[in-house]
Design a protein around this motif. Structure first.
Motif, PDB file in Angstrom:
ATOM      1  N   SER A  47      81.514  93.870 124.422  1.00  0.00           N
ATOM      2  CA  SER A  47      80.702  94.832 123.669  1.00  0.00           C
ATOM      3  C   SER A  47      81.567  95.627 122.702  1.00  0.00           C
ATOM      4  O   SER A  47      81.161  95.890 121.556  1.00  0.00           O
ATOM      5  CB  SER A  47      79.987  95.778 124.641  1.00  0.00           C
ATOM      6  N   PHE A  48      82.765  96.010 123.145  1.00  0.00           N
ATOM      7  CA  PHE A  48      83.687  96.725 122.257  1.00  0.00           C
ATOM      8  C   PHE A  48      83.991  95.892 121.018  1.00  0.00           C
ATOM      9  O   PHE A  48      83.930  96.385 119.885  1.00  0.00           O
ATOM     10  CB  PHE A  48      84.988  97.044 122.995  1.00  0.00           C
ATOM     11  N   ALA A  49      84.335  94.622 121.215  1.00  0.00           N
ATOM     12  CA  ALA A  49      84.725  93.774 120.093  1.00  0.00           C
ATOM     13  C   ALA A  49      83.585  93.577 119.103  1.00  0.00           C
ATOM     14  O   ALA A  49      83.812  93.459 117.896  1.00  0.00           O
ATOM     15  CB  ALA A  49      85.201  92.418 120.614  1.00  0.00           C
ATOM     16  N   LEU A  50      82.362  93.538 119.592  1.00  0.00           N
ATOM     17  CA  LEU A  50      81.208  93.320 118.714  1.00  0.00           C
ATOM     18  C   LEU A  50      80.950  94.500 117.782  1.00  0.00           C
ATOM     19  O   LEU A  50      80.327  94.333 116.726  1.00  0.00           O
ATOM     20  CB  LEU A  50      79.960  93.034 119.552  1.00  0.00           C
ATOM     21  N   THR A  51      81.417  95.689 118.156  1.00  0.00           N
ATOM     22  CA  THR A  51      81.185  96.873 117.308  1.00  0.00           C
ATOM     23  C   THR A  51      82.476  97.396 116.671  1.00  0.00           C
ATOM     24  O   THR A  51      82.428  98.341 115.888  1.00  0.00           O
ATOM     25  CB  THR A  51      80.536  97.998 118.136  1.00  0.00           C
ATOM     26  N   GLY A  84      89.389  98.367 109.228  1.00  0.00           N
ATOM     27  CA  GLY A  84      89.061  98.972 107.941  1.00  0.00           C
ATOM     28  C   GLY A  84      87.577  99.278 107.894  1.00  0.00           C
ATOM     29  O   GLY A  84      87.042  99.969 108.759  1.00  0.00           O
ATOM     30  N   ASP A  85      86.901  98.730 106.898  1.00  0.00           N
ATOM     31  CA  ASP A  85      85.468  98.997 106.766  1.00  0.00           C
ATOM     32  C   ASP A  85      84.612  97.812 107.172  1.00  0.00           C
ATOM     33  O   ASP A  85      83.430  97.756 106.857  1.00  0.00           O
ATOM     34  CB  ASP A  85      85.137  99.407 105.322  1.00  0.00           C
ATOM     35  N   ARG A  86      85.192  96.834 107.888  1.00  0.00           N
ATOM     36  CA  ARG A  86      84.414  95.668 108.266  1.00  0.00           C
ATOM     37  C   ARG A  86      84.436  95.440 109.777  1.00  0.00           C
ATOM     38  O   ARG A  86      85.389  95.805 110.473  1.00  0.00           O
ATOM     39  CB  ARG A  86      84.941  94.423 107.562  1.00  0.00           C
ATOM     40  N   ASN A  87      83.358  94.846 110.268  1.00  0.00           N
ATOM     41  CA  ASN A  87      83.309  94.426 111.659  1.00  0.00           C
ATOM     42  C   ASN A  87      84.112  93.140 111.843  1.00  0.00           C
ATOM     43  O   ASN A  87      84.348  92.383 110.889  1.00  0.00           O
ATOM     44  CB  ASN A  87      81.862  94.187 112.096  1.00  0.00           C
ATOM     45  N   ASP A 114      82.351  86.778 114.012  1.00  0.00           N
ATOM     46  CA  ASP A 114      82.065  86.117 115.290  1.00  0.00           C
ATOM     47  C   ASP A 114      83.266  85.300 115.762  1.00  0.00           C
ATOM     48  O   ASP A 114      83.585  85.273 116.964  1.00  0.00           O
ATOM     49  CB  ASP A 114      80.841  85.207 115.153  1.00  0.00           C
ATOM     50  N   ASP A 115      83.956  84.614 114.833  1.00  0.00           N
ATOM     51  CA  ASP A 115      85.125  83.830 115.219  1.00  0.00           C
ATOM     52  C   ASP A 115      86.243  84.727 115.747  1.00  0.00           C
ATOM     53  O   ASP A 115      86.967  84.342 116.685  1.00  0.00           O
ATOM     54  CB  ASP A 115      85.637  83.017 114.030  1.00  0.00           C
ATOM     55  N   GLU A 116      86.400  85.904 115.169  1.00  0.00           N
ATOM     56  CA  GLU A 116      87.423  86.835 115.660  1.00  0.00           C
ATOM     57  C   GLU A 116      87.089  87.341 117.054  1.00  0.00           C
ATOM     58  O   GLU A 116      87.972  87.482 117.906  1.00  0.00           O
ATOM     59  CB  GLU A 116      87.584  88.005 114.687  1.00  0.00           C
ATOM     60  N   VAL A 117      85.811  87.612 117.302  1.00  0.00           N
ATOM     61  CA  VAL A 117      85.407  88.052 118.645  1.00  0.00           C
ATOM     62  C   VAL A 117      85.634  86.937 119.659  1.00  0.00           C
ATOM     63  O   VAL A 117      86.137  87.169 120.764  1.00  0.00           O
ATOM     64  CB  VAL A 117      83.933  88.511 118.648  1.00  0.00           C
ATOM     65  N   VAL A 118      85.280  85.705 119.287  1.00  0.00           N
ATOM     66  CA  VAL A 118      85.533  84.565 120.170  1.00  0.00           C
ATOM     67  C   VAL A 118      87.030  84.450 120.456  1.00  0.00           C
ATOM     68  O   VAL A 118      87.458  84.256 121.602  1.00  0.00           O
ATOM     69  CB  VAL A 118      85.009  83.257 119.550  1.00  0.00           C
ATOM     70  N   GLY A 119      87.862  84.572 119.410  1.00  0.00           N
ATOM     71  CA  GLY A 119      89.303  84.470 119.586  1.00  0.00           C
ATOM     72  C   GLY A 119      89.870  85.570 120.466  1.00  0.00           C
ATOM     73  O   GLY A 119      90.782  85.333 121.271  1.00  0.00           O
TER      74      GLY A 119
END
Length: 407
Positions: free
Chosen positions: A222-226, A230-233, A236-241
């Motif tokens: 949940s932390f990674a999804l939000t 900088g100014d970007r989330n 999805d690939d970064e959260v998976v990684g």
């Protein structure tokens, strides 16, 4: 041990006399303790840098660097070496994500660490103190009256794994399934198994991400999804990684260290008695045991020609970063084959430099709680030499069992 080999033709820039066999590759096993001789034989018989034809996953070549100073220099060098693709899981299933932050070069790596480091500081981990202790005590209570048990199955696996699964918000009842995937990822050389396990883990986290978007919690997914850089989330690939990195690191590394540390205590009863009488020495013992039994190997890719240890590495060359070699380098440590509780070494068990392990504070907390709890709650134990135990030598050096006798 024979370190010479002539398995196949070698690249033109690799001197033929530097092509050697190397035992610590994926798929290799031994029935002995590899830290008794095998690790030290590499230092005795191999040059400082040599070329092994099957050192990289998939049975492909890589340079093997054995000296502490050279390894530490490579860890710190992001001009000549890249971490991208050092664990080629995504590539094997036709995807392009990387382990976050482990497979990111600067400056992106620095942004990832600025985001993630606060999650794993000693202060941030204090909130886990009661849980870590409670899990350790609960597991010990289950086998404290046994005369013989497998420490790996009874404690070394469920203790750290349950902590990490809780941090990720994953169900504990699926622990055995997750550990099967973990074994295929880190100890199985069958490509179909590696691909299947990678797809299983990625599919798991993509499903969890979908669920947490609808029902966010206090877990790290949940932390990674939000989270924002900088100014970007994060994509999805970064959260998976990020999730994949925690999965392969959290479900294997501490388990491995626990296995070797308690195997050692079961063979060195004098040390065990000393630590029971003087628990204040436990942190020093753990530090030396981390050096003595550094288990993990990762990789770098050369991106700019450089000379290391008198050897020229070319762009595209893979480089094996074996912590077990660096932490047992006789040029760095006096008689590295000897355990010395007062050594207080700087070792490579958690890597070095900017890529120092993200979760090392959590690992130390778990190892310290485990040793304090077990030495306090259990009678003297010894390692059962009558049981043959196989040890996986590739990726992370881990015994498949740690048979202990109580009393």
């Amino acid at each position: 041990m024979n370190f010479m080999t002539t398995m196949q033709p070698v690249p033109d820039h690799v001197p033929a006399d530097l092509v050697r066999s190397y035992p610590f590759v994926l798929g290799n096993i031994t029935s002995g303790n590899p830290y008794d001789r095998m690790v030290h034989d590499v230092h005795r018989f191999a040059p400082p840098v040599f070329y092994a034809m099957d050192a990289y996953p998939g049975g492909t070549p890589a340079w093997v660097v054995r000296r502490f100073a050279d390894l530490r220099a490579i860890y710190a060098d992001d001009v000549h070496f890249s971490v991208k693709g050092f664990a080629p899981f995504a590539m094997m299933i036709g995807e392009s994500w990387g382990n976050v932050p482990a497979e990111a070069d600067a400056p992106l790596h620095d942004q990832y660490r600025a985001l993630l480091n606060p999650l794993f500081t000693p202060a941030a981990l204090k909130k886990l103190a009661d849980k870590v202790t409670s899990v350790a005590e609960g597991l010990v209570a289950k086998f404290r009256n046994e005369k013989a048990f497998d420490f790996r199955a009874a404690f070394a696996v469920p203790f750290p794994v349950s902590i990490v699964l809780d941090l990720l918000g994953l169900p504990l009842e699926r622990m055995d399934e997750f550990m099967e995937w973990e074994h295929m990822l880190l100890h199985d050389m069958n490509m179909a198994h590696l691909q299947a396990a990678t797809r299983n883990v990625v599919g798991l986290f993509r499903d969890v991400m979908k669920e947490r978007r609808a029902n966010p919690g206090s877990d790290l997914v949940s932390f990674a999804l939000t989270a924002k850089i900088g100014d970007r989330n994060l994509t999805d690939d970064e959260v998976v990684g990020f999730c994949f990195n925690l999965f392969i690191g959290g479900l294997d590394t501490v388990t491995t260290n626990l296995c070797w540390q308690f195997r050692h205590l079961g063979t060195d009863l004098e040390l065990q008695r000393t630590l029971r009488a003087k628990p204040e020495l436990i942190p020093d013992a753990i530090q030396e045991l981390l050096r003595f039994y550094s288990p993990a190997s990762t990789f770098r890719t050369c991106i700019k020609e450089i000379e290391i240890g008198g050897v020229t590495m070319k762009p595209g060359d893979k480089v094996l970063m074996a912590t077990l070699l660096g932490s047992n380098d006789p040029e760095q440590f006096d008689h590295p084959e000897e355990f010395r509780i007062d050594r207080r070494p700087t070792h490579l068990a958690f890597g070095s430099g900017i890529h120092h392990c993200l979760g090392h504070h959590l690992a130390r907390r778990e190892l310290t709680v485990a040793m304090n709890t077990i030495l306090r709650e259990l009678p003297e134990f010894r390692y059962d030499n009558g049981v043959e135990v196989l040890t996986d030598l590739g990726g992370v050096i881990q015994p498949r069992a740690v048979p202990l006798l109580l009393g």
